[in-house]
Design a protein around this motif. Structure first.
Motif, PDB file in Angstrom:
ATOM      1  N   GLN A  40      15.303   9.119  -9.487  1.00 20.09           N
ATOM      2  CA  GLN A  40      15.120   7.758  -9.885  1.00 20.09           C
ATOM      3  C   GLN A  40      14.692   7.946 -11.593  1.00 20.09           C
ATOM      4  O   GLN A  40      14.810   6.963 -12.233  1.00 20.09           O
ATOM      5  CB  GLN A  40      13.828   7.360  -9.093  1.00 20.09           C
ATOM      6  CG  GLN A  40      13.448   5.635  -9.544  1.00 20.09           C
ATOM      7  CD  GLN A  40      12.393   5.352  -8.437  1.00 20.09           C
ATOM      8  OE1 GLN A  40      12.456   5.706  -7.152  1.00 20.09           O
ATOM      9  NE2 GLN A  40      11.355   4.489  -8.965  1.00 20.09           N
ATOM     10  N   VAL A  42      11.879  13.564  -0.905  1.00 18.54           N
ATOM     11  CA  VAL A  42      10.854  12.612  -1.642  1.00 18.54           C
ATOM     12  C   VAL A  42      11.159  13.058  -3.081  1.00 18.54           C
ATOM     13  O   VAL A  42      11.556  12.079  -4.211  1.00 18.54           O
ATOM     14  CB  VAL A  42       9.532  12.280  -1.142  1.00 18.54           C
ATOM     15  CG1 VAL A  42       8.747  11.427  -2.274  1.00 18.54           C
ATOM     16  CG2 VAL A  42       9.539  11.756  -0.058  1.00 18.54           C
ATOM     17  N   ARG A  88       9.540   6.715   3.003  1.00 16.64           N
ATOM     18  CA  ARG A  88       9.274   7.642   2.170  1.00 16.64           C
ATOM     19  C   ARG A  88       8.876   8.885   2.750  1.00 16.64           C
ATOM     20  O   ARG A  88       9.388   9.813   2.930  1.00 16.64           O
ATOM     21  CB  ARG A  88       8.271   7.349   1.053  1.00 16.64           C
ATOM     22  CG  ARG A  88       7.693   8.324   0.076  1.00 16.64           C
ATOM     23  CD  ARG A  88       6.624   8.223  -0.629  1.00 16.64           C
ATOM     24  NE  ARG A  88       5.886   9.265  -0.944  1.00 16.64           N
ATOM     25  CZ  ARG A  88       5.506   9.968  -2.127  1.00 16.64           C
ATOM     26  NH1 ARG A  88       5.930   9.112  -3.290  1.00 16.64           N
ATOM     27  NH2 ARG A  88       4.618  10.752  -2.283  1.00 16.64           N
ATOM     28  N   GLU A  89       7.692   8.679   3.634  1.00 17.01           N
ATOM     29  CA  GLU A  89       7.032   9.793   4.281  1.00 17.01           C
ATOM     30  C   GLU A  89       7.718  10.332   5.346  1.00 17.01           C
ATOM     31  O   GLU A  89       7.663  11.445   5.603  1.00 17.01           O
ATOM     32  CB  GLU A  89       5.430   9.523   4.743  1.00 17.01           C
ATOM     33  CG  GLU A  89       4.519   9.199   3.317  1.00 17.01           C
ATOM     34  CD  GLU A  89       4.441  10.341   2.503  1.00 17.01           C
ATOM     35  OE1 GLU A  89       5.062  10.450   1.356  1.00 17.01           O
ATOM     36  OE2 GLU A  89       3.689  11.326   3.014  1.00 17.01           O
ATOM     37  N   GLU A 102      -7.232   4.114  -0.634  1.00 23.44           N
ATOM     38  CA  GLU A 102      -6.886   2.728  -0.721  1.00 23.44           C
ATOM     39  C   GLU A 102      -7.873   1.819   0.174  1.00 23.44           C
ATOM     40  O   GLU A 102      -8.250   0.867  -0.215  1.00 23.44           O
ATOM     41  CB  GLU A 102      -5.411   2.696  -0.447  1.00 23.44           C
ATOM     42  CG  GLU A 102      -4.353   3.106  -1.373  1.00 23.44           C
ATOM     43  CD  GLU A 102      -2.886   2.515  -0.856  1.00 23.44           C
ATOM     44  OE1 GLU A 102      -2.709   2.586   0.405  1.00 23.44           O
ATOM     45  OE2 GLU A 102      -2.319   2.636  -1.967  1.00 23.44           O
ATOM     46  N   TYR A 139      11.573   7.792  -3.380  1.00 18.81           N
ATOM     47  CA  TYR A 139      10.432   8.113  -4.073  1.00 18.81           C
ATOM     48  C   TYR A 139       9.147   6.830  -3.787  1.00 18.81           C
ATOM     49  O   TYR A 139       8.211   7.345  -3.630  1.00 18.81           O
ATOM     50  CB  TYR A 139      10.422   8.149  -5.662  1.00 18.81           C
ATOM     51  CG  TYR A 139       9.095   8.364  -6.262  1.00 18.81           C
ATOM     52  CD1 TYR A 139       8.474   9.770  -5.921  1.00 18.81           C
ATOM     53  CD2 TYR A 139       8.963   7.795  -7.416  1.00 18.81           C
ATOM     54  CE1 TYR A 139       7.278   9.974  -6.646  1.00 18.81           C
ATOM     55  CE2 TYR A 139       7.748   8.082  -8.325  1.00 18.81           C
ATOM     56  CZ  TYR A 139       7.037   9.150  -8.008  1.00 18.81           C
ATOM     57  OH  TYR A 139       6.169   9.665  -8.621  1.00 18.81           O
ATOM     58  N   ALA A 153       0.927  -1.168  -0.084  1.00 21.94           N
ATOM     59  CA  ALA A 153      -0.002   0.043   0.090  1.00 21.94           C
ATOM     60  C   ALA A 153       0.796   1.206  -0.079  1.00 21.94           C
ATOM     61  O   ALA A 153       2.002   0.875   0.593  1.00 21.94           O
ATOM     62  CB  ALA A 153      -0.816  -0.100   1.232  1.00 21.94           C
ATOM     63  N   PHE A 154       0.333   2.492  -0.298  1.00 24.66           N
ATOM     64  CA  PHE A 154       0.925   3.578  -0.153  1.00 24.66           C
ATOM     65  C   PHE A 154       1.119   3.943   1.293  1.00 24.66           C
ATOM     66  O   PHE A 154       2.063   4.336   1.942  1.00 24.66           O
ATOM     67  CB  PHE A 154       0.208   4.888  -0.737  1.00 24.66           C
ATOM     68  CG  PHE A 154       0.960   6.143  -0.455  1.00 24.66           C
ATOM     69  CD1 PHE A 154       1.955   6.598  -1.598  1.00 24.66           C
ATOM     70  CD2 PHE A 154       0.566   6.905   0.508  1.00 24.66           C
ATOM     71  CE1 PHE A 154       2.595   7.648  -1.235  1.00 24.66           C
ATOM     72  CE2 PHE A 154       1.138   8.038   0.629  1.00 24.66           C
ATOM     73  CZ  PHE A 154       2.131   8.674  -0.038  1.00 24.66           C
ATOM     74  N   ALA A 155       0.037   3.487   2.046  1.00 21.22           N
ATOM     75  CA  ALA A 155       0.204   3.584   3.572  1.00 21.22           C
ATOM     76  C   ALA A 155       0.913   2.529   4.331  1.00 21.22           C
ATOM     77  O   ALA A 155       0.401   2.255   5.147  1.00 21.22           O
ATOM     78  CB  ALA A 155      -1.144   4.131   3.935  1.00 21.22           C
ATOM     79  N   GLU A 210      14.521  12.440  -4.584  1.00 25.21           N
ATOM     80  CA  GLU A 210      14.744  11.061  -4.915  1.00 25.21           C
ATOM     81  C   GLU A 210      13.979  10.498  -6.285  1.00 25.21           C
ATOM     82  O   GLU A 210      14.330   9.884  -7.043  1.00 25.21           O
ATOM     83  CB  GLU A 210      14.283  10.096  -3.819  1.00 25.21           C
ATOM     84  CG  GLU A 210      15.075  10.252  -2.739  1.00 25.21           C
ATOM     85  CD  GLU A 210      16.635  10.171  -2.930  1.00 25.21           C
ATOM     86  OE1 GLU A 210      16.846   9.032  -3.604  1.00 25.21           O
ATOM     87  OE2 GLU A 210      17.264  11.061  -2.454  1.00 25.21           O
ATOM     88  N   GLU A 211      12.556  11.191  -6.385  1.00 22.37           N
ATOM     89  CA  GLU A 211      12.058  10.923  -7.663  1.00 22.37           C
ATOM     90  C   GLU A 211      12.789  11.293  -8.871  1.00 22.37           C
ATOM     91  O   GLU A 211      12.804  10.627  -9.964  1.00 22.37           O
ATOM     92  CB  GLU A 211      10.475  11.827  -7.713  1.00 22.37           C
ATOM     93  CG  GLU A 211       9.739  11.333  -8.954  1.00 22.37           C
ATOM     94  CD  GLU A 211       8.343  12.060  -8.739  1.00 22.37           C
ATOM     95  OE1 GLU A 211       8.053  12.681  -7.926  1.00 22.37           O
ATOM     96  OE2 GLU A 211       7.716  12.142  -9.809  1.00 22.37           O
ATOM     97  N   GLN A 265       9.096  15.707   1.912  1.00 24.50           N
ATOM     98  CA  GLN A 265       8.485  15.797   0.473  1.00 24.50           C
ATOM     99  C   GLN A 265       9.743  16.394  -0.335  1.00 24.50           C
ATOM    100  O   GLN A 265       9.899  15.869  -1.518  1.00 24.50           O
ATOM    101  CB  GLN A 265       7.253  16.774   0.369  1.00 24.50           C
ATOM    102  CG  GLN A 265       6.019  15.613   0.867  1.00 24.50           C
ATOM    103  CD  GLN A 265       6.134  14.313   0.627  1.00 24.50           C
ATOM    104  OE1 GLN A 265       6.176  13.858  -0.579  1.00 24.50           O
ATOM    105  NE2 GLN A 265       6.155  13.121   1.494  1.00 24.50           N
ATOM    106  N   ALA A 325      -4.400   6.966   2.111  1.00 23.16           N
ATOM    107  CA  ALA A 325      -4.608   5.739   2.849  1.00 23.16           C
ATOM    108  C   ALA A 325      -6.067   5.423   2.926  1.00 23.16           C
ATOM    109  O   ALA A 325      -6.461   4.366   2.732  1.00 23.16           O
ATOM    110  CB  ALA A 325      -4.103   5.806   4.258  1.00 23.16           C
TER     111      ALA A 325
END
Lengths: 442, 424
Positions: free
Chosen positions: B137, B130, A290-291, B77, A297, A280-282, B133-134, B127, B74
């Motif tokens: 990548q 992040v 990541r978070e 999902e 990424y 999952a993303f979470a 890193e994006e 972020q 979250a």
């Protein structure tokens, strides 16, 4: 404004196909999807790469890639043009256990496309210049994969998990040394031995039934000449391998393990745990790496089903300076010291069950899923049983399934990046990294 | 060619605060796509802040008044939905596709962040890392990872709105500050700069009422005008040669094209397909199939809303062909194509393939909702999505030849010779 609640839709079921067994031993699964303007068709051939001669590996992929360049009736690219005129495209994949070959076309053109597809299946010309072209393309593609950090990582992981002596450990599409040895006669021999209707399954999904083509399909005759031994590789000792890319700014990390697959009673629990830990993303790992830490990424993965075994692969790309810490944290996370909570399992279950209708929205989604089931000898109803099993899994069952299967001492780690920096970082974790040279296949 | 096989019913309205709402009902779809386009992209970034529009997109997932950091993804999902966002030169899109029973929660989540984005220094810093890193990548750690940057630099000066990549530069990402966030949000994330598409089992009345319930309270502010078109000229055709540690050398040829909504673009898309898409394309037949100059050839178009789009033809030469020789061979075929135009068979095949591509793009509610917003942005009307298949069908061989003659002339081509350090 109050937060709205979610109302649950009624349980979705994987569609039931009309199943017909033709006189030539070909089984046909048709999934009626009246709203799909594009039809997908996919033939599951019991043509395993396990049967490729070791010196000619890649011949199974060549037989697919070169087949729609020309047929005996429509040589030199004519067949390609006829397919294009229908808006159709063909593609296939040769795997260790089986081969798939199929395509897509507007539903209104299916009746004109299937006869062309059958012509490609039955009478490919395999002209010398086309074989030469596709050998070059596969060789170039091998070089591109060596240069790609992600693809070279996957290559290193496969050989570490399955061993270089076993077909499943070596690149599916061959290597330059085997590809350059292949002749048009070798390709014809592979095609003739394996591209046969008996035991194969043709899956069609879309707005139009393939009724008009049944008689033509039945005129295709024959059984595969060989039943190659596709038994799994011996277990390999877990290892830590490094693919060197000097001065790379990132390290691609993957952690792998051969696991049980769909038929194991723990399967539903393993899927749920994999989603909660990494899918999952979470997921636990993505939220941390990541978070919270901003190392990557994204971290992702889980356990994918296979025909006889499943495969756990979890990882991501991180900047080189934090590669050691990332590997340590991923391995820690996979140990699952803190058991999964009810909330984590409920969320993972809800996702895996409720996303199914979206994940099976298009005709290609359906044929890809159904093909995997057909290859495994499973009925299309398997998925509905799997959804039911997902709803029953408890947090303690998911935790126990994961801990039984994903033993930390059994995990293999592959890292692609600057070995000069990665080797000491991995050694500091108490691991024993070995630098592997994939170019030896060139 | 078949007749265009499908037409979508669309209902669109504008809320009092300026938010455009478009509902595309599809009673049989497996979920509802919620798709928001904000009219801001990397072309709107100010000097020294490249990459900010995209960094901001990441921040939109970092929490708002009633939603914790990461909770948006979250939550979607956990209801069995899919969710993401992307940034381009010309827009930022936010989208999720959810089961029908989760539509209201999805709209509430979206509306909360459009009303009350709340970023902490810790979330901002994470972020930033992040996104760096994006960039590593996707670009810095990839073979050929600078190809797009080199292409853009050939066509646009750095000060042009399209003169930098959406991902931005590492230095500018390092310079981005939390203080920039509120101003960017205020300037661009206005209801009047945003359009919402709902596609799936929802009626127009339901969709508009739900949009009004959740987004109606956003403040009424005037749309922020973009300042892009025509201010800075594109660069004259040029030749660049670089040497890199990659497996194969490439000839990368490119041309300025008109803006994405220009009437010639349909013919140009077909021209590129006929020339360089697949094994029966002109260039494949003449230069690959014969083994004379190339092992592979591909074409593509990089579209821009407000200034030059770019057409590319990429070729991988054979071992005994230089990238210059391959470029010359491609130009020679191109001259012939401009002179003679496509054959009837070539045009018919390209149209059939184009139709299939369109049908695939519309096969999911997620894809359809995004396409509707794209048509709305490019052509001013979401209903123009229903015209595209017939627009393609009506293109003639003369249209293709004329468009190619105007836009794809060899002497207007930029050449990028991307040479492998150690060719095999």
């Amino acid at each position: 404004m109050n937060r709205p609640t979610v109302t649950t839709d009624s349980a979705w079921q994987f569609p039931t196909p009309e199943i017909t067994t033709l006189g030539n031993g070909l089984t046909l699964w048709y999934f009626a999807m009246p709203n799909q303007h594009m039809t997908s068709f996919n033939l599951m051939l019991p043509a395993p790469l396990a049967g490729e001669p070791a010196s000619l590996e890649g011949v199974g992929t060549l037989a697919l890639n070169a087949s729609d360049e020309g047929t005996l009736r429509h040589p030199d690219g004519e067949i390609t043009e006829l397919l294009e005129l229908q808006g159709a495209t063909l593609s296939g994949t040769a795997r260790f256990h089986y081969t798939t070959f199929g395509g897509t076309a507007p539903s209104t053109h299916l009746a004109d496309t299937l006869p062309l597809f059958l012509e490609v299946l039955r009478q490919p010309a395999f002209a010398e210049q086309d074989i030469t072209h596709h050998i070059e393309a596969l060789t170039a593609s091998f070089d591109s994969r060596l240069a790609s950090p992600e693809a070279s990582n996957r290559m290193a992981m496969r050989v570490a998990l399955f061993g270089g002596d076993h077909r499943e450990g070596r690149p599916a599409a061959g290597t330059p040394s085997t590809l350059l040895a292949i002749t048009p006669d070798d390709v014809r021999a592979w095609h003739s031995a394996h591209f046969r209707p008996e035991g194969a399954t043709l899956l069609v999904a879309g707005a139009t039934a393939p009724d008009d083509s049944i008689r033509l399909l039945e005129s295709w005759l024959g059984a595969p000449e060989l039943k190659p031994d596709d038994s799994p590789a011996d277990r390999q000792h877990p290892s830590v391998v490094v693919v060197d890319r000097p001065e790379a700014v990132q390290a691609v990390i993957s952690v792998g393990l051969r696991t049980p697959t769909r038929t194991d009673p723990r399967w539903a629990g393993l899927r749920i745990a994999g989603h909660a830990i990494a899918g999952a993303f979470a997921s636990r790992l993505n939220l941390e790496l990541r978070e919270r830490l901003g190392y990557t990424y994204g971290v992702g993965g889980g356990i994918a089903p296979g025909l006889r075994e499943g495969l756990l692969t979890i990882g991501g790309s991180v900047r080189t300076e934090v590669a050691g810490d990332s590997v340590a944290r991923i391995l820690d996370g996979l140990r699952l010291d803190a058991p999964l909570t009810d909330a984590e399992v409920d969320d993972a279950r809800a996702y895996l069950v409720a996303v199914a209708p979206l994940a099976n929205e298009t005709s290609s989604d359906i044929t890809a899923q159904a093909c995997a089931l057909a290859a495994a000898g499973l009925d299309p109803s398997f998925l509905n049983e799997h959804f039911a099993a997902l709803t029953r899994v408890t947090a303690s069952e998911a935790t126990a399934a994961w801990r039984e299967v994903v033993r930390p001492e059994q995990l293999t780690v592959a890292v692609t990046g600057d070995a000069e920096k990665l080797t000491p970082a991995l050694t500091a974790l108490g691991l024993t990294p070995q630098v592997v040279d994939l170019r030896s296949w060139s | 060619m078949t007749q265009p096989p499908l037409t979508f019913d669309l209902a669109s309205t504008r809320l009092d605060n300026g938010l455009e709402v478009i509902v595309a009902p599809d009673a049989d779809a497996p979920g509802v796509a919620v798709n928001l386009w904000v009219e801001v992209g990397s072309a709107d970034e100010v000097e020294g802040r490249t990459g900010f529009a995209h960094l901001f997109e990441h921040l939109m997932f970092q929490g708002s008044e009633n939603v914790a950091s990461g909770e948006h993804m979250a939550t979607v999902e956990a209801m069995g939905g899919t969710v993401n966002a992307t940034t381009s030169t010309d827009r930022t899109n936010y989208f999720e596709t959810v089961p029908r029973g989760g539509l209201e929660l999805a709209l509430w989540l979206e509306a909360d962040r459009f009303a009350s984005l709340a970023i902490t220094p810790e979330n901002f810093e994470a972020q930033r890392q992040v996104v760096k890193e994006e960039k590593r990548q996707r670009y810095d750690n990839q073979p050929y990872g600078d190809l797009l940057e080199l292409l853009v630099a050939q066509h646009f000066p750095a000060e042009h709105p399209y003169g930098h990549l959406t991902i931005g530069s590492m230095a500018h990402l390092d310079d981005a500050a939390l203080d920039d966030v509120a101003g960017f949000f205020r300037s661009w994330y206005r209801a009047a700069n945003t359009s919402l598409v709902l596609c799936g089992p929802v009626t127009p009345d339901e969709g508009v009422a739900l949009a009004d319930r959740y987004f109606g309270a956003l403040p009424q502010l005037p749309a922020t005008p973009r300042n892009l078109a025509g201010s800075v000229a594109t660069l004259a055709p040029q030749t660049t040669t670089v040497v890199r540690a990659v497996p194969h050398s490439l000839s990368y040829l490119s041309w300025d094209l008109p803006i994405a909504s220009h009437p010639d673009m349909t013919a140009l898309d077909l021209a590129l397909m006929i020339l360089a898409d697949g094994p029966s394309s002109r260039l494949h037949k003449s230069l690959v199939r014969t083994g004379s100059a190339a092992h592979e050839i591909h074409g593509a178009a990089l579209t821009h809303r407000s200034a030059a789009s770019i057409a590319t033809i990429l070729g991988r030469p054979t071992e005994d062909t230089s990238t210059e020789h391959l470029a010359a061979a491609i130009f020679s075929e191109l001259d012939r194509f401009i002179q003679d135009g496509p054959t009837g068979s070539e045009l018919a095949r390209a149209k059939a393939q184009s139709e299939s591509d369109d049908l695939w793009g519309l096969a999911t509610t997620t894809g359809r909702a995004d396409a509707i917003n794209e048509y709305r942005q490019l052509y001013g009307s979401p209903a123009s999505i229903n015209d595209h298949l017939s627009d393609v069908a009506e293109v003639t061989a003369e249209d293709v030849a004329r468009a190619a003659a105007q836009w794809l002339r060899p002497n207007n081509a930029h050449q990028l010779h991307y040479l492998a350090e150690d060719a095999r």
